[in-house]
Design a protein around this motif. Structure first.
Motif, PDB file in Angstrom:
ATOM      1  N   VAL A 100       0.801  -1.227   0.000  1.00  0.00           N
ATOM      2  CA  VAL A 100       0.000   0.000   0.000  1.00  0.00           C
ATOM      3  C   VAL A 100       0.835   1.279   0.000  1.00  0.00           C
ATOM      4  O   VAL A 100       0.311   2.364  -0.273  1.00  0.00           O
ATOM      5  CB  VAL A 100      -1.009   0.032   1.168  1.00  0.00           C
ATOM      6  N   ALA A 101       2.124   1.174   0.275  1.00  0.00           N
ATOM      7  CA  ALA A 101       2.990   2.359   0.249  1.00  0.00           C
ATOM      8  C   ALA A 101       3.741   2.500  -1.073  1.00  0.00           C
ATOM      9  O   ALA A 101       4.524   3.432  -1.241  1.00  0.00           O
ATOM     10  CB  ALA A 101       3.983   2.301   1.402  1.00  0.00           C
ATOM     11  N   ALA A 102       3.495   1.621  -2.018  1.00  0.00           N
ATOM     12  CA  ALA A 102       4.271   1.587  -3.267  1.00  0.00           C
ATOM     13  C   ALA A 102       4.148   2.864  -4.092  1.00  0.00           C
ATOM     14  O   ALA A 102       5.080   3.225  -4.812  1.00  0.00           O
ATOM     15  CB  ALA A 102       3.855   0.388  -4.111  1.00  0.00           C
ATOM     16  N   LEU A 103       3.033   3.552  -4.000  1.00  0.00           N
ATOM     17  CA  LEU A 103       2.828   4.749  -4.822  1.00  0.00           C
ATOM     18  C   LEU A 103       3.463   6.001  -4.213  1.00  0.00           C
ATOM     19  O   LEU A 103       3.591   7.024  -4.885  1.00  0.00           O
ATOM     20  CB  LEU A 103       1.330   4.994  -5.040  1.00  0.00           C
ATOM     21  N   ASP A 104       3.870   5.918  -2.958  1.00  0.00           N
ATOM     22  CA  ASP A 104       4.381   7.091  -2.245  1.00  0.00           C
ATOM     23  C   ASP A 104       5.584   7.751  -2.908  1.00  0.00           C
ATOM     24  O   ASP A 104       5.734   8.964  -2.846  1.00  0.00           O
ATOM     25  CB  ASP A 104       4.750   6.736  -0.805  1.00  0.00           C
ATOM     26  N   ALA A 105       6.448   6.985  -3.522  1.00  0.00           N
ATOM     27  CA  ALA A 105       7.676   7.537  -4.092  1.00  0.00           C
ATOM     28  C   ALA A 105       7.490   8.139  -5.479  1.00  0.00           C
ATOM     29  O   ALA A 105       8.405   8.777  -5.996  1.00  0.00           O
ATOM     30  CB  ALA A 105       8.755   6.458  -4.141  1.00  0.00           C
ATOM     31  N   LEU A 106       6.317   7.953  -6.078  1.00  0.00           N
ATOM     32  CA  LEU A 106       6.109   8.464  -7.434  1.00  0.00           C
ATOM     33  C   LEU A 106       5.946   9.970  -7.452  1.00  0.00           C
ATOM     34  O   LEU A 106       5.292  10.544  -6.581  1.00  0.00           O
ATOM     35  CB  LEU A 106       4.866   7.822  -8.056  1.00  0.00           C
ATOM     36  N   ASP A 107       6.538  10.596  -8.464  1.00  0.00           N
ATOM     37  CA  ASP A 107       6.290  12.015  -8.696  1.00  0.00           C
ATOM     38  C   ASP A 107       4.965  12.135  -9.438  1.00  0.00           C
ATOM     39  O   ASP A 107       4.701  11.377 -10.380  1.00  0.00           O
ATOM     40  CB  ASP A 107       7.405  12.625  -9.549  1.00  0.00           C
ATOM     41  N   VAL A 108       4.140  13.063  -9.001  1.00  0.00           N
ATOM     42  CA  VAL A 108       2.825  13.261  -9.602  1.00  0.00           C
ATOM     43  C   VAL A 108       2.653  14.740  -9.914  1.00  0.00           C
ATOM     44  O   VAL A 108       2.859  15.591  -9.048  1.00  0.00           O
ATOM     45  CB  VAL A 108       1.698  12.796  -8.657  1.00  0.00           C
ATOM     46  N   THR A 109       2.302  15.038 -11.158  1.00  0.00           N
ATOM     47  CA  THR A 109       1.977  16.405 -11.556  1.00  0.00           C
ATOM     48  C   THR A 109       0.693  16.326 -12.360  1.00  0.00           C
ATOM     49  O   THR A 109       0.707  15.947 -13.526  1.00  0.00           O
ATOM     50  CB  THR A 109       3.090  17.025 -12.426  1.00  0.00           C
ATOM     51  N   GLN A 110      -0.431  16.594 -11.689  1.00  0.00           N
ATOM     52  CA  GLN A 110      -1.716  16.549 -12.364  1.00  0.00           C
ATOM     53  C   GLN A 110      -2.327  17.941 -12.318  1.00  0.00           C
ATOM     54  O   GLN A 110      -2.195  18.646 -11.320  1.00  0.00           O
ATOM     55  CB  GLN A 110      -2.643  15.527 -11.702  1.00  0.00           C
ATOM     56  N   PRO A 111      -2.992  18.330 -13.404  1.00  0.00           N
ATOM     57  CA  PRO A 111      -3.595  19.658 -13.430  1.00  0.00           C
ATOM     58  C   PRO A 111      -4.790  19.734 -12.492  1.00  0.00           C
ATOM     59  O   PRO A 111      -5.473  18.747 -12.263  1.00  0.00           O
ATOM     60  CB  PRO A 111      -4.025  19.825 -14.887  1.00  0.00           C
ATOM     61  N   GLY A 112      -4.995  20.899 -11.948  1.00  0.00           N
ATOM     62  CA  GLY A 112      -6.144  21.104 -11.070  1.00  0.00           C
ATOM     63  C   GLY A 112      -6.053  22.454 -10.399  1.00  0.00           C
ATOM     64  O   GLY A 112      -5.025  23.134 -10.447  1.00  0.00           O
ATOM     65  N   THR A 113      -7.123  22.823  -9.753  1.00  0.00           N
ATOM     66  CA  THR A 113      -7.178  24.102  -9.056  1.00  0.00           C
ATOM     67  C   THR A 113      -6.192  24.102  -7.891  1.00  0.00           C
ATOM     68  O   THR A 113      -5.690  23.047  -7.490  1.00  0.00           O
ATOM     69  CB  THR A 113      -8.594  24.332  -8.496  1.00  0.00           C
TER      70      THR A 113
END
Length: 149
Positions: A100-113
């Motif tokens: 369940v912690a596998a996604l923690d290290a990913l860089d995320v840049t998603q558009p939004g307010t």
């Protein structure tokens, strides 16, 4: 001007469900640009749900981040390859396998307010498996009255 490569995507089915995690990412920096959960409607196969979700994600990118959407998306998924480092692919597969912690290290840049950006940042600070309420998240974002947002 150098053109950036096409966006890529990967998916990982969640065991014992009909749900599939999907991430659209930029291959040059392995940053997630859009993501979601594909949910089959009626008796459609998972591939159809994934296709529908990918269209929705690209439509959202066109509306909110046209520069990223202009890169278009490679139609073939990136599959796991043992021994080859593919951070987004590996993280989704590990998450689907129970880490369940596998996604923690990913860089995320998603558009939004600005509010969505704060909410996503605060959500990433909640430990997997920890309870959280909409009211608590709104407070963490500094806008306690924004429970419904």
């Amino acid at each position: 001007m150098d053109l950036l490569p096409e966006l890529r995507w990967t998916a990982a089915a969640l065991p014992a469900t009909e749900l599939t995690l999907v991430a659209v990412f930029s291959p040059e920096d392995q940053t997630v640009r859009a993501s979601g959960v594909a949910v089959p409607e009626d008796s459609e196969p998972p591939a159809a749900a994934i296709g529908r979700l990918l269209e929705t994600l690209m439509d959202r990118l066109e509306a909110l981040d046209p520069t990223t959407a202009d890169r278009e998306m490679n139609p073939r998924p990136v599959e796991p390859h043992p021994g080859v480092s593919q951070p987004v692919v590996d993280a989704l597969a590990a998450y689907a396998a129970g880490d369940v912690a596998a996604l923690d290290a990913l860089d995320v840049t998603q558009p939004g307010t600005a509010f969505r950006q704060r909410a996503w940042r605060e959500l990433r600070g909640i430990a997997p498996g920890s309870p959280a309420t909409y009211g608590g998240l709104a407070e963490r974002c500094g806008t306690p009255r924004a429970v419904r947002a």
